[in-house]
Design an enzyme around this catalytic site. Structure first.
Site, PDB file in Angstrom:
ATOM      1  N   GLU A 106       0.819  -1.218   0.000  1.00 61.43           N
ATOM      2  CA  GLU A 106       0.000   0.000   0.000  1.00 61.43           C
ATOM      3  C   GLU A 106       0.852   1.268   0.000  1.00 61.43           C
ATOM      4  OE1 GLU A 106      -3.682  -1.836   2.648  1.00 61.43           O
ATOM      5  OE2 GLU A 106      -1.949  -0.969   3.637  1.00 61.43           O
ATOM      6  N   GLY A 172     -12.746  -4.154   4.924  1.00 62.12           N
ATOM      7  CA  GLY A 172     -13.891  -4.963   4.520  1.00 62.12           C
ATOM      8  C   GLY A 172     -15.139  -4.090   4.509  1.00 62.12           C
ATOM      9  N   MET A 266     -12.333  -9.728   9.809  1.00 57.92           N
ATOM     10  CA  MET A 266     -13.751 -10.127   9.790  1.00 57.92           C
ATOM     11  C   MET A 266     -14.022 -10.993   8.562  1.00 57.92           C
ATOM     12  SD  MET A 266     -14.894  -8.474  12.443  1.00 57.92           S
ATOM     13  CE  MET A 266     -16.500  -7.771  12.480  1.00 57.92           C
ATOM     14  N   MET A 287      -8.502  -2.696  10.898  1.00 58.87           N
ATOM     15  CA  MET A 287      -7.832  -3.138  12.122  1.00 58.87           C
ATOM     16  C   MET A 287      -6.947  -2.079  12.799  1.00 58.87           C
ATOM     17  SD  MET A 287      -7.037  -7.069  10.896  1.00 58.87           S
ATOM     18  CE  MET A 287      -6.604  -7.677  12.505  1.00 58.87           C
ATOM     19  N   GLU A 288      -6.975  -0.839  12.327  1.00 60.72           N
ATOM     20  CA  GLU A 288      -6.083   0.161  12.929  1.00 60.72           C
ATOM     21  C   GLU A 288      -6.713   1.546  13.138  1.00 60.72           C
ATOM     22  OE1 GLU A 288      -5.290  -1.209   9.849  1.00 60.72           O
ATOM     23  OE2 GLU A 288      -4.088  -2.872  10.590  1.00 60.72           O
ATOM     24  N   ASP A 311     -12.885  -6.447   0.287  1.00 63.27           N
ATOM     25  CA  ASP A 311     -13.653  -7.692   0.464  1.00 63.27           C
ATOM     26  C   ASP A 311     -14.944  -7.356   1.189  1.00 63.27           C
ATOM     27  OD1 ASP A 311     -13.284  -8.277   3.559  1.00 63.27           O
ATOM     28  OD2 ASP A 311     -11.405  -7.486   2.821  1.00 63.27           O
TER      29      ASP A 311
HETATM   30  N1  ADE Z   1      -9.077  -5.197   6.121  1.00 63.76           N
HETATM   31  C1  ADE Z   1      -9.484  -5.577   4.898  1.00 63.76           C
HETATM   32  N2  ADE Z   1     -10.496  -6.449   4.972  1.00 63.76           N
HETATM   33  C2  ADE Z   1     -10.722  -6.641   6.288  1.00 63.76           C
HETATM   34  C3  ADE Z   1     -11.628  -7.453   7.004  1.00 63.76           C
HETATM   35  N3  ADE Z   1     -12.491  -8.239   6.383  1.00 63.76           N
HETATM   36  N4  ADE Z   1     -11.585  -7.406   8.352  1.00 63.76           N
HETATM   37  C4  ADE Z   1     -10.694  -6.614   8.989  1.00 63.76           C
HETATM   38  N5  ADE Z   1      -9.815  -5.840   8.361  1.00 63.76           N
HETATM   39  C5  ADE Z   1      -9.828  -5.855   7.020  1.00 63.76           C
END
Ligand code: ADE
Length: 349
Positions: A106, A172, A266, A287-288, A311
């Site tokens: 990234e 996500g 997730m 996640m951050e 996703d």
């Molecule tokens: N970053 C990208 N996709 C994610 C997901 N499904 N859960 C947590 N962090 C993510």
């Protein structure tokens, strides 16, 4: 309707908390307008009553001097979101932008584009300082998770002197209306795995009184413009037809809303649906971001989080995620940050 009924309805905090001044940052006289009409800075979603209340919060010259002498900044409180008012260039200091990404792919393009780059290793991370399209910037990979995000943000501010933080990466989808390839910009961020109930309400960071931490409004607007510019002008050239077909990227869109962060990848549709129901306005999970936003809030640093949806946070999430990051998201991050920095440079930051 009486004011206190309205307050109950909108969950307004007590009057003495509505204007909450508690930062240690100084705004230089030259950058404080004489009359600060905050109604322009507020999201349209704020109820009319509250906008009316805000309109009366103007700075008379005495108040302005007081703010300067006490070296304080201004925050407004709305529901459980604090809104930070931007007083432009703090201390007259020129902007230094900290750019955090979680993954190497990234940030690779930005590192290659950086001019006069110098690197410093500290605490297991490499901080690269230089110029990005005229903007003084420090790039760093946080790695994954809330602690990683928090320590990186803290060091960017305390050791590398950044005045603003931008987090770019993937996420996500947090809502069924959001598709892979869309872009989300955070209005506010929440830690979805914070739960000290029954001692404190679910999601609330204990002893802070807050669950939602704000993204900086001005930065968010600039990023929204950069994201729209990217989709209109760069997307078709940068993401080739094969990738567009593989990821079913038809007409990606830009969204603004709530981002939830937690130390979990997730990957279960039932979990994400339940989270969506518990967090109105949810657009993405990652996640951050919320950890970075909490650090920035506490240190009085404007921050923004922009994510490309990789996703649907369901059972396919892991497969989609890995390919998407290297094939698509890396391009998004590079071109959006380029447009963002070019926009800032045009405005003399
Ligand atoms: N970053 C990208 N996709 C994610 C997901 N499904 N859960 C947590 N962090 C993510």
């Amino acid at each position: 309707m009486q004011k206190n009924q309205l307050a109950g309805h909108f969950k307004l905090p007590p009057v003495d908390k509505q204007l909450d001044i508690h930062s240690t940052r100084c705004a230089k006289a030259a950058f404080l307008p004489d009359r600060l009409d905050l109604s322009h800075n507020l999201p349209a979603s704020i109820p009319a009553f509250y906008r009316h209340f805000q309109r009366r919060q103007v700075l008379d010259p005495v108040r302005k001097i007081e703010l300067i002498h006490k070296k304080i900044d201004v925050y407004y409180y709305y529901q459980d979101i604090y809104i930070q008012v931007n007083l432009k260039k703090k201390n007259g200091k020129k902007m230094r932008l900290g750019i955090i990404s979680a993954l190497h792919e990234e940030q690779q393009g930005l590192m290659e584009a950086m001019q006069d780059a110098t690197t410093t290793s500290h605490g297991g991370r490499v901080y690269t300082h230089g110029k990005l399209w005229g903007i003084d910037a420090v790039c760093v990979l946080s790695r994954i998770g809330k602690v990683a995000g928090a320590v990186t943000a803290t060091l960017l501010v305390e050791k590398f002197g950044v005045t603003h933080i931008l987090f770019t990466g993937v996420a996500g989808a947090g809502d069924a209306s959001i598709a892979v390839g869309d872009i989300v910009v955070a209005d506010a961020l929440v830690q979805h795995d914070m739960d000290a109930s029954p001692l404190f309400p679910r999601f609330e960071v204990p002893l802070s009184g807050l669950s939602h931490f704000p993204g900086d409004h001005a930065m968010a607007l600039q990023l929204l413009a950069a994201a729209h510019g990217f989709l209109e002008h760069d997307f078709m050239d940068v993401v080739d037809a094969g990738q567009r077909a593989a990821f079913k990227l038809q007409q990606p869109r830009v969204h603004r809303g709530l981002i939830a962060s937690g130390d979990q990848f997730m990957h279960d549709r039932h979990v994400i649906q339940a989270l969506n129901a518990a967090l109105p306005g949810l657009v993405a999970v990652e996640m951050e971001g919320a950890a970075v936003a909490q650090v920035c809030f506490e240190l009085g640093i404007p921050c923004a989080v922009i994510r490309t949806i990789s996703d649907n946070a369901n059972e396919d999430a892991a497969t989609d995620f890995l390919t998407f990051v290297s094939a698509v998201a890396a391009h998004y991050a590079f071109y959006i940050v380029r447009r963002y920095c070019q926009g800032l440079a045009e405005h003399g930051f």
